[in-house]
Enzyme design. Sequence first.
Site, PDB file in Angstrom:
ATOM      1  N   ALA A   1       0.862  -1.188   0.000  1.00 38.65           N
ATOM      2  CA  ALA A   1       0.000   0.000   0.000  1.00 38.65           C
ATOM      3  C   ALA A   1       0.891   1.228   0.000  1.00 38.65           C
ATOM      4  O   ALA A   1       2.033   1.186   0.448  1.00 38.65           O
ATOM      5  CB  ALA A   1      -0.881  -0.015   1.242  1.00 38.65           C
TER       6      ALA A   1
ATOM      7  N   GLY B   1       0.744  -5.059   0.984  1.00 36.18           N
ATOM      8  CA  GLY B   1      -0.459  -5.129   0.150  1.00 36.18           C
ATOM      9  C   GLY B   1      -0.172  -5.717  -1.217  1.00 36.18           C
ATOM     10  O   GLY B   1      -1.062  -6.267  -1.860  1.00 36.18           O
TER      11      GLY B   1
ATOM     12  N   GLU C   1      -0.438  -9.294  -0.705  1.00 39.46           N
ATOM     13  CA  GLU C   1      -1.856  -9.579  -0.428  1.00 39.46           C
ATOM     14  C   GLU C   1      -2.685  -9.567  -1.701  1.00 39.46           C
ATOM     15  O   GLU C   1      -3.605 -10.350  -1.862  1.00 39.46           O
ATOM     16  CB  GLU C   1      -2.395  -8.578   0.591  1.00 39.46           C
ATOM     17  CG  GLU C   1      -1.786  -8.786   1.968  1.00 39.46           C
ATOM     18  CD  GLU C   1      -2.183  -7.704   2.943  1.00 39.46           C
ATOM     19  OE1 GLU C   1      -1.874  -6.521   2.684  1.00 39.46           O
ATOM     20  OE2 GLU C   1      -2.790  -8.036   3.971  1.00 39.46           O
TER      21      GLU C   1
ATOM     22  N   GLU D   1       4.518  -5.200   7.357  1.00 39.03           N
ATOM     23  CA  GLU D   1       3.707  -4.185   8.032  1.00 39.03           C
ATOM     24  C   GLU D   1       4.083  -3.994   9.499  1.00 39.03           C
ATOM     25  O   GLU D   1       4.036  -2.887  10.014  1.00 39.03           O
ATOM     26  CB  GLU D   1       2.225  -4.547   7.924  1.00 39.03           C
ATOM     27  CG  GLU D   1       1.623  -4.347   6.557  1.00 39.03           C
ATOM     28  CD  GLU D   1       1.850  -5.527   5.615  1.00 39.03           C
ATOM     29  OE1 GLU D   1       2.739  -6.367   5.861  1.00 39.03           O
ATOM     30  OE2 GLU D   1       1.149  -5.582   4.596  1.00 39.03           O
TER      31      GLU D   1
HETATM   32  N1  T1G Z   1       4.562   3.457   0.148  1.00 40.31           N
HETATM   33  C1  T1G Z   1       5.009   4.671  -0.259  1.00 40.31           C
HETATM   34  N2  T1G Z   1       6.305   4.948  -0.519  1.00 40.31           N
HETATM   35  C2  T1G Z   1       7.186   3.950  -0.367  1.00 40.31           C
HETATM   36  C3  T1G Z   1       6.806   2.649   0.052  1.00 40.31           C
HETATM   37  C4  T1G Z   1       5.430   2.431   0.307  1.00 40.31           C
HETATM   38  N3  T1G Z   1       4.963   1.227   0.672  1.00 40.31           N
HETATM   39  N4  T1G Z   1       7.934   1.889   0.118  1.00 40.31           N
HETATM   40  C5  T1G Z   1       8.955   2.679  -0.252  1.00 40.31           C
HETATM   41  N5  T1G Z   1       8.517   3.906  -0.547  1.00 40.31           N
HETATM   42  C6  T1G Z   1       9.325   5.041  -1.025  1.00 40.31           C
HETATM   43  C7  T1G Z   1      10.411   5.433  -0.055  1.00 40.31           C
HETATM   44  O1  T1G Z   1       9.906   6.345   0.914  1.00 40.31           O
HETATM   45  C8  T1G Z   1      11.400   6.102  -0.994  1.00 40.31           C
HETATM   46  O2  T1G Z   1      10.838   7.364  -1.322  1.00 40.31           O
HETATM   47  C9  T1G Z   1      11.299   5.256  -2.264  1.00 40.31           C
HETATM   48  O3  T1G Z   1      10.012   4.599  -2.189  1.00 40.31           O
HETATM   49  C10 T1G Z   1      12.379   4.220  -2.374  1.00 40.31           C
HETATM   50  O4  T1G Z   1      12.341   3.496  -1.142  1.00 40.31           O
HETATM   51  C11 T1G Z   1      -2.848  -3.227   3.588  1.00 40.31           C
HETATM   52  C12 T1G Z   1      -1.396  -1.355   4.546  1.00 40.31           C
HETATM   53  C13 T1G Z   1      10.053  -1.527  -1.053  1.00 40.31           C
HETATM   54  C14 T1G Z   1      12.007  -2.781  -0.089  1.00 40.31           C
HETATM   55  O5  T1G Z   1       6.289  -1.638   4.482  1.00 40.31           O
HETATM   56  O6  T1G Z   1      10.609  -1.879   2.543  1.00 40.31           O
HETATM   57  O7  T1G Z   1       0.873  -2.682   2.457  1.00 40.31           O
HETATM   58  O8  T1G Z   1      12.701   8.819  -0.467  1.00 40.31           O
HETATM   59  O9  T1G Z   1      14.752   3.919  -0.559  1.00 40.31           O
HETATM   60  O10 T1G Z   1      15.899   0.523  -0.754  1.00 40.31           O
HETATM   61  O11 T1G Z   1      -1.347  -4.755   4.459  1.00 40.31           O
HETATM   62  O12 T1G Z   1      11.122   0.781   0.382  1.00 40.31           O
HETATM   63  O13 T1G Z   1      12.599   8.191  -2.889  1.00 40.31           O
HETATM   64  O14 T1G Z   1      10.861   9.741  -1.903  1.00 40.31           O
HETATM   65  O15 T1G Z   1      13.388   2.120   0.636  1.00 40.31           O
HETATM   66  O16 T1G Z   1      14.879  -0.087  -3.027  1.00 40.31           O
HETATM   67  C15 T1G Z   1       3.889  -2.413   3.459  1.00 40.31           C
HETATM   68  C16 T1G Z   1       8.187  -0.505   2.773  1.00 40.31           C
HETATM   69  C17 T1G Z   1       3.098  -1.142   3.332  1.00 40.31           C
HETATM   70  C18 T1G Z   1       7.415  -1.756   2.390  1.00 40.31           C
HETATM   71  C19 T1G Z   1      12.376  -0.748  -1.490  1.00 40.31           C
HETATM   72  N6  T1G Z   1       5.091  -2.288   2.704  1.00 40.31           N
HETATM   73  N7  T1G Z   1       9.216  -0.249   1.788  1.00 40.31           N
HETATM   74  O17 T1G Z   1      13.621  -0.498  -0.885  1.00 40.31           O
HETATM   75  O18 T1G Z   1      14.053   1.849  -1.801  1.00 40.31           O
HETATM   76  S1  T1G Z   1       1.705  -1.193   4.362  1.00 40.31           S
HETATM   77  C20 T1G Z   1       6.221  -1.871   3.300  1.00 40.31           C
HETATM   78  C21 T1G Z   1      10.385  -0.963   1.791  1.00 40.31           C
HETATM   79  C22 T1G Z   1       0.646  -2.259   3.553  1.00 40.31           C
HETATM   80  C23 T1G Z   1      -1.397  -3.615   3.654  1.00 40.31           C
HETATM   81  C24 T1G Z   1      -0.582  -2.581   4.321  1.00 40.31           C
HETATM   82  C25 T1G Z   1      11.399  -0.522   0.778  1.00 40.31           C
HETATM   83  C26 T1G Z   1      11.438  -1.428  -0.470  1.00 40.31           C
HETATM   84  P1  T1G Z   1      11.818   8.607  -1.667  1.00 40.31           P
HETATM   85  P2  T1G Z   1      13.697   2.855  -0.610  1.00 40.31           P
HETATM   86  P3  T1G Z   1      14.714   0.412  -1.649  1.00 40.31           P
END
Ligand code: T1G
Length: 703
Positions: free
Chosen positions: A61, A102, A105, A125
């Site tokens: 998400a 997500g 999911e 998450e």
């Molecule tokens: N949403 C929005 N922005 C995100 C994002 C996300 N999920 N993940 C990363 N970014 C942005 C980050 O802020 C940065 O932005 C850029 O992408 C590159 O990130 C219903 C509700 C995917 C492994 O927790 O673990 O799904 O600084 O530097 O090293 O159950 O990002 O360039 O402006 O980290 O290649 C669950 C979190 C969401 C994954 C990539 N997902 N992200 O790593 O790049 S909650 C997460 C990561 C959800 C559902 C629930 C990592 C990555 P900017 P980066 P990276």
Amino acid sequence: MAVTTTLRDGIAVVTFDNPPVNGLGLDVRRGLAEALDAANADDAIHGVVVTGGGRFFSGGADIKEFNTPRAEQAPNLHDVIAAVESSAKPVCAAINGTALGGGLELALAAHYRVARRGTEVGLPEVKIGILPGAGGTQRLPRAVGLETALNMIVSGVPVAAERLDGSGLFDALVEGDAVEAAVALLRGRIAAGAAHPRLRDRQVEHDDAQAFLAWARMGVAAASRHYPAPPRCVDAVAASLRPFEEGIAVEREGFTVLINSPESRALRHAFFGERAASRIDDVGPDVKPRPVARVGIVGAGTMGGGIAMNFLNAGIPVAILETSQEALDRGIAAIRRNYEGSAKKGRITAAQVEQRMGLLTPTLDYAALADADLLIEAVYEEYAVKQAVFGKLDAVAKEGAILATNTSSLDVDRIAAFTRRPQDVLGLHFFSPANVMRLLEVVRGAKTVRDVLATAMAVAKTIRKTAVVSGVCDGFIGNRMIEQYARQATFLLEEGALPQQVDRAMEAFGFAMGPFRMGDLAGNDIAWAIRKRRYVERPDMVYAKNADLLCEMGRFGQKTGKGWYDYQPGDRTPHPSAEVEAMILEQSKALGITRREISDREIVERLVYALVNEGARILEEGIAARASDIDVVYLYGYGFPAWRGGPMFHADQVGLYNVLAAMRRYARGHRGETWEPAPLLVELAGSGRSFNDPVARPRAAAA
Ligand code: T1G
């Protein structure tokens, strides 16, 4: 275009694209729902493949939408997932890249899943203080089993697809393009006239689920004292043993509670703050870093050796210089000892120890550093010594080499002036132990050019450090603030507290270690040396005498067997000291202070708000570019509790009006002169704003 559809012999291939990580934001969700509707309405289409464009399937998400209307705006993630699962035409997820949260999911709602070997899948998450809220806690156990699913969800750690081969999660694991394989698989299943399976129709099997869950609950509760998410993850996964809709209700309730929890807001703040810190306003992607293929380090002591290990771990050759063979041998032996210790714990192999040591070249000759792209000095904290070292580096280093000082308190501009190339000089302030601590303060000199900064940030990423840019001032961001925190701690001793009470209060607040235990660990003589310099340079700054008296008693801390506490030989356990207590009481008497009972709340407020007030000044002066940078420094370098998001975020949660009011109360008490509020704090508190508001940038820095 967020979502595009191409046709392949009756199969609709729906690709969603939302750089940088294919977050499932509103535009993507709308595009997917429309594409599924169109496919189901088109008789020429018999099946649908859903895939993410670029190197990710999806990072989940879009967490930037959280706590905003867009997050729940229809079609929300539940709507899209329901549309996939209820599609009359079979849907296959083609996973060519990382599928997280997500994103996974979404794939779990499909009837089939094909993944390319080498991809990772996970439900992280919990790391941002929530739980998988789009069916992951119910479908993943039905795909991979109760135990594997619980471990993945409670740890939040992604898993290589190969490790889940044969688990029931993937219908195929392929070497090549997962889309091609998905199209072929769908065609085959359609031709066979098979009923298209849904994970929700499976049952979760386990020989003794209740016993496993009871054991899991105990372990999770013990490991997550301040974090509400992990126990709720267990509750939701446990509910996957019940009918699907009942389990979904438990998941939904947990998600709703957690998404609004202060802990999740803090963890999301830290997540984005760490990434924001890597951005420098006037150093855009057009500024290319200089290549760093070889590193030279001057000083093979604790810091120099630790710094060297970061580069060796990243496979970068290091030449390390000392002034004597004996010091050099000692330094090399310490590095080898560190690696062999890690090998004994199974963190690295014996071969990796040799591979890394093979990249290390010890030397006594500056000429051996001539081909280094980056030179870092980690020598004694005295200008005369730095001047000698930088003079020699300037003489031997090649054109374009970057010269960095690891100083923690000296003026980087003054050090840069020891060379003919101040534009190539900056500070790289590592934190001890340098091969362990994630934080790196990148100190930007007045003359440091932009590509040198870009190089430092790129190097930080390579050696897996969290870099924060600081301007030049005494103590940069972290140490400048911790000095105010420590000062308030000693004032509290004058008024009625004892070291053990202050430490206990701060550790209950969440600090890994209270200020007095921290002083005993780091060495009280280090702060003593800084105060001696302060007495000359900043006679206006008042200090409690007790810290100096402690050092005059030779109580430097663990290294002398006694500090604020007493220590038994070979044991780090702090024991309250009668001698120290007598000195403290004597000091109160000498100051004519009638000691009083001091609450833990006052202790915490005075120490944390001292950090906040100095942080506000650091923001005003443009030493730090944004409040979240200050929070990142404290989360990664000073043991500030992660679930509170850092000192500035914590102050925002308390409300700056309340922080200022508390400071004004303390300004009327003992040492009240040390509670002069920073103008920025007064301004923001007066206008109802927060440090971390996007518009809260102080004028100085924004100019
Ligand atoms: N949403 C929005 N922005 C995100 C994002 C996300 N999920 N993940 C990363 N970014 C942005 C980050 O802020 C940065 O932005 C850029 O992408 C590159 O990130 C219903 C509700 C995917 C492994 O927790 O673990 O799904 O600084 O530097 O090293 O159950 O990002 O360039 O402006 O980290 O290649 C669950 C979190 C969401 C994954 C990539 N997902 N992200 O790593 O790049 S909650 C997460 C990561 C959800 C559902 C629930 C990592 C990555 P900017 P980066 P990276």
